[in-house]
Design an enzyme around this catalytic site. Structure first.
Site, PDB file in Angstrom:
ATOM      1  CB  CYS A   3      63.031 -34.911  39.804  1.00  0.00           C
ATOM      2  SG  CYS A   3      61.755 -35.453  38.682  1.00  0.00           S
ATOM      3  NE  ARG A  51      64.323 -30.252  43.621  1.00  0.00           N
ATOM      4  CZ  ARG A  51      64.908 -29.242  43.002  1.00  0.00           C
ATOM      5  NH1 ARG A  51      65.382 -28.239  43.695  1.00  0.00           N
ATOM      6  NH2 ARG A  51      65.021 -29.222  41.682  1.00  0.00           N
ATOM      7  CD1 TRP A  78      55.889 -33.188  41.543  1.00  0.00           C
ATOM      8  CD2 TRP A  78      56.109 -32.769  39.358  1.00  0.00           C
ATOM      9  NE1 TRP A  78      54.857 -32.362  41.167  1.00  0.00           N
ATOM     10  CE2 TRP A  78      54.962 -32.088  39.837  1.00  0.00           C
ATOM     11  CE3 TRP A  78      56.436 -32.639  38.009  1.00  0.00           C
ATOM     12  CZ2 TRP A  78      54.163 -31.292  39.021  1.00  0.00           C
ATOM     13  CZ3 TRP A  78      55.631 -31.854  37.199  1.00  0.00           C
ATOM     14  CH2 TRP A  78      54.516 -31.201  37.706  1.00  0.00           C
ATOM     15  CG  ASN A 124      65.229 -32.251  38.008  1.00  0.00           C
ATOM     16  OD1 ASN A 124      64.161 -32.178  37.400  1.00  0.00           O
ATOM     17  ND2 ASN A 124      65.620 -31.334  38.862  1.00  0.00           N
ATOM     18  N   GLY A 125      64.385 -33.434  34.786  1.00  0.00           N
ATOM     19  CA  GLY A 125      64.219 -32.731  33.511  1.00  0.00           C
ATOM     20  C   GLY A 125      63.408 -33.558  32.539  1.00  0.00           C
ATOM     21  CD  GLU A 145      50.638 -14.983  46.389  1.00  0.00           C
ATOM     22  OE1 GLU A 145      50.482 -15.265  45.200  1.00  0.00           O
ATOM     23  OE2 GLU A 145      51.354 -15.650  47.147  1.00  0.00           O
ATOM     24  CE  LYS A 191      50.930 -18.801  48.549  1.00  0.00           C
ATOM     25  NZ  LYS A 191      51.978 -18.209  47.779  1.00  0.00           N
ATOM     26  CD  GLU A 224      50.634 -22.290  46.379  1.00  0.00           C
ATOM     27  OE1 GLU A 224      51.217 -22.913  45.494  1.00  0.00           O
ATOM     28  OE2 GLU A 224      51.041 -21.200  46.798  1.00  0.00           O
ATOM     29  CG  HIS A 228      31.558  -6.375  34.896  1.00  0.00           C
ATOM     30  ND1 HIS A 228      30.727  -5.671  34.069  1.00  0.00           N
ATOM     31  CD2 HIS A 228      32.211  -5.457  35.650  1.00  0.00           C
ATOM     32  CE1 HIS A 228      30.882  -4.372  34.290  1.00  0.00           C
ATOM     33  NE2 HIS A 228      31.778  -4.218  35.255  1.00  0.00           N
ATOM     34  CE  LYS A 248      59.780 -22.735  47.359  1.00  0.00           C
ATOM     35  NZ  LYS A 248      58.675 -21.820  47.726  1.00  0.00           N
TER      36      LYS A 248
HETATM   37  C1  AGP Z   1      53.813 -20.167  44.956  1.00  0.00           C
HETATM   38  O1  AGP Z   1      53.165 -20.368  46.158  1.00  0.00           O
HETATM   39  C2  AGP Z   1      53.833 -21.268  44.036  1.00  0.00           C
HETATM   40  N1  AGP Z   1      54.076 -22.509  44.600  1.00  0.00           N
HETATM   41  C3  AGP Z   1      54.251 -21.012  42.615  1.00  0.00           C
HETATM   42  O2  AGP Z   1      53.203 -20.299  42.041  1.00  0.00           O
HETATM   43  C4  AGP Z   1      55.582 -20.264  42.319  1.00  0.00           C
HETATM   44  O3  AGP Z   1      55.491 -18.950  42.758  1.00  0.00           O
HETATM   45  C5  AGP Z   1      55.880 -20.344  40.824  1.00  0.00           C
HETATM   46  O4  AGP Z   1      56.012 -21.678  40.438  1.00  0.00           O
HETATM   47  C6  AGP Z   1      57.110 -19.561  40.424  1.00  0.00           C
HETATM   48  O5  AGP Z   1      58.254 -20.073  41.008  1.00  0.00           O
HETATM   49  P1  AGP Z   1      59.597 -19.246  41.034  1.00  0.00           P
HETATM   50  O6  AGP Z   1      59.361 -18.029  41.861  1.00  0.00           O
HETATM   51  O7  AGP Z   1      60.597 -20.163  41.643  1.00  0.00           O
HETATM   52  O8  AGP Z   1      59.926 -18.876  39.618  1.00  0.00           O
END
Ligand code: AGP
Length: 610
Positions: free
Chosen positions: A2, A27, A77, A103-104, A483, A487, A490, A506, A605
């Protein structure tokens, strides 16, 4: 997660709030809303809409909102209750004279809700937030600050809140525990916001509200107290990054812009963090003697930062000989890791607000361990809760998919490992200086890769219809494979798996046929021949291969359908270089599919709840 923005001043609040909300879009959110004090009927005027902020703007165009110079707004969110109009913020008391954005998560909201329902209060949403509005209302007898103070004394959990009341139409009250909240100090106007970009074009003077603090804002004044009422003298920080750094500057997406910022970010890091042949780790909060006596390291992080931590493990172990365990923070906090005298916790985070990473660090420190953080967000919770910080200073990362923060985190791990290697005499001066020299050259090599981005775009055009991707790497590039897959999934929503290439036989090899797209990370290194064997095995089963290889490796063309070249460097440093083509592959595939690259569905985010 949020986003909150609140305003008190002399200007029309709603346009300022809407503008601020748009800057918090990165976010992640599924609905939005605005609430302003209306002089007309003594109520708070509320407008909410599901979906994008433009829906809220359209609603405000068709259902005009009264003139007001104080207001709060929110991007939600969903956590408690589906994304819907009724669950969107702001939430109000029954008379609609008090409004709250939050937020929270309020952990004890059920018991408070039942208590309030018994008193006859009707709830109009499924959210945990609504209890705050009713609690404030219960305690309100003309003093909003006191009412908020009493209400937050009742709730447990993590929260950043903004509260307004139509009875005190020149006042905005805020409070935080766990979730981030900043106060922007303007001239004749003040703001609250979840993050700096929301107010950057209004002011660069900010106060980072700390856990357990609340604030009262009027147009010309900001007062801060601890929850127990003790006044706090706030520290005003000046933001150094520019409005431009939080805007697209001609790029179609923040993600592409941030990919292109990587040469500068790393070059800056090398400039600030090295002096001649020496690494400077100012801010780390540990003496050379403490660093020398480290027995073992736990790296804790989530998502992309966790992958950076995995690269860190390879590098620290190789250059310093210190054993390293990498844990997803969400796992670390719920198992019983063996912490001993000499254990160091290294958390890694772009936002510095990730709930699991924060909790892991808190637990470890409560058990006596020292903790440092590799973090991008200045003044964030992780920074405040650690013994030391190595800032990556990558600037604001707006795209939800982390790019420049990732390579900056890896860059910092090389520097940290070089320092440890030096102190523990695992590395000779000559070896250390050679690696440092090569590291300083990486920003130039980044530029070479970016110049060739159209080639990656062409490959993406051929590949975007594949329904499943496999990313393979070995050794220090095993995390790169993870990674690359993260990427892609997501931002394009294509199922993708990352694997250690040696694990192929395996299980995952069963996936391979002519419908599988496989990205093989195969730069020149000790494991190059092994990668080639894996590539041949995939080829024999008709898998469609894109290889990432070292410039000059013509041999690989025989085995792969497409080759993306990276310049030659020390094999240990290749995770930095291969990160860029992997980011570009994901980016161009997502663009071809018409996906919302900067704000992928369901993602936030900054993950400030567990
Ligand atoms: C990365 O592309 C992501 N959106 C996500 O995995 C992110 O790296 C993760 O939530 C950790 O966030 P931070 O680095 O703000 O702790």
């Amino acid at each position: 997660m949020c986003g909150i923005i609140g305003y008190v001043g002399s200007k029309e609040a709603t346009p300022i709030l809407l503008e601020g909300l748009k800057k918090l879009e990165y976010r992640g959110y599924d609905s939005s809303g605005v609430g302003v004090c209306s002089a007309k009927d003594g109520k708070i005027a509320i407008r909410k809409a599901q979906g994008k902020i433009r829906h809220l703007e359209e609603l405000i165009k068709s259902h005009a909102i009264p003139h007001s110079t104080v207001g709060i707004s929110h991007t939600r969110w969903a956590t408690h209750g589906a994304p819907s109009h009724r669950n969107s913020h702001p939430h109000c008391n029954v008379k609609q004279t008090i409004a709250v954005v939050h937020n929270g998560i309020i952990e004890n909201y059920q018991e408070i809700k039942q208590e309030l329902q018994k008193k006859g209060i009707k709830f109009s949403s499924e959210t945990d937030t609504e209890v705050i509005a009713h609690l404030v209302s219960q305690y309100f007898h003309g003093d909003l600050i006191k009412a908020v103070q009493k209400a937050i004394g009742r709730v447990r959990g993590a929260f950043a809140i903004g509260v307004i009341s139509s009875a005190t139409p020149n006042l905005l009250v805020a409070a935080r525990v766990g979730s981030p909240l900043i106060i922007g100090i303007g001239k004749g106007e003040n703001f609250i916001a979840s993050d700096v970009p929301a107010i950057l074009d209004k002011t660069k003077r900010v106060i980072y509200l700390k856990d357990g603090e609340m604030a009262a804002l009027t147009a010309n004044d900001v007062k801060i107290w601890k929850f127990d009422g003790k006044p706090v003298t706030p520290k005003i920080d000046t933001i150094t990054f520019t409005v431009g750094s939080a805007q697209k500057e001609g790029y179609p997406h923040f993600m592409l812009k941030e990919i292109h910022e990587q040469p500068n970010v790393l070059a800056q890091m090398m400039k600030v963090r090295t002096k001649g042949n020496n690494v400077i780790l100012d801010g780390i909060g540990l003496s050379d003697n403490q660093l020398k006596s480290i027995k073992n390291i736990y790296i804790v992080a989530c998502g992309t930062a966790y992958h950076a931590g995995m690269v860190g493990k390879y590098v620290i172990e190789k250059l310093s000989g210190i054993p390293v365990t990498v844990d997803a923070a969400s796992e670390f906090r719920y198992r019983e890791p063996i912490l001993q005298k000499g254990t160091l916790i290294v958390s890694v985070s772009q936002s510095g607000e990730t709930a699991d990473t924060l909790a892991a660090v808190r637990d470890a420190r409560a058990r006596g361990a020292k903790a440092i953080t590799i973090c991008n967000a200045v003044g964030s919770s992780l920074v405040r809760e650690s013994d030391g910080v190595l800032y990556t200073h990558a600037g604001p990362e707006i795209g939800v998919a982390s790019t420049k923060a990732y390579t900056a985190q890896i860059g910092m791990f090389y520097l940290f490992a070089l320092k440890l290697g030096e102190l523990r005499k695992k590395l000779s001066d000559a070896e250390r200086q050679k690696i440092l020299k090569e590291l300083k050259h990486i920003p130039t090599l980044f530029k070479t890769i970016l110049k060739d981005k159209d080639h990656v775009a062409q490959i993406a055009k051929k590949k975007f219809r594949f329904g499943c991707f496999l990313f393979l790497g070995r050794n220090v590039n095993y995390p790169s494979a993870l990674e690359g897959a993260l990427k892609l999934k997501e931002i394009s929503y294509i199922p993708a798996e990352g694997y250690a290439a040696g694990e192929m036989k395996h299980g995952p090899i069963a996936l391979i046929d002519e419908y599988r797209a496989v990205v093989c990370i195969a730069p020149q290194s000790d494991v190059y021949e092994k990668m080639i064997s894996n590539i041949q095995e995939i080829r024999a089963r008709k898998g469609k291969i894109t290889a990432i290889a070292t410039q000059g490796d013509t041999n690989i063309k025989k085995h792969a359908d497409y080759v993306i070249y990276i310049p030659k460097t020390n094999p240990l440093l290749t995770p930095l270089l291969v990160a860029l083509p992997l980011q570009l592959i994901a980016y161009y595939i997502a663009v071809n599919l018409g996906c919302d690259v900067d704000q992928p569905r369901n993602l936030a985010k900054s993950v400030t709840v567990e």
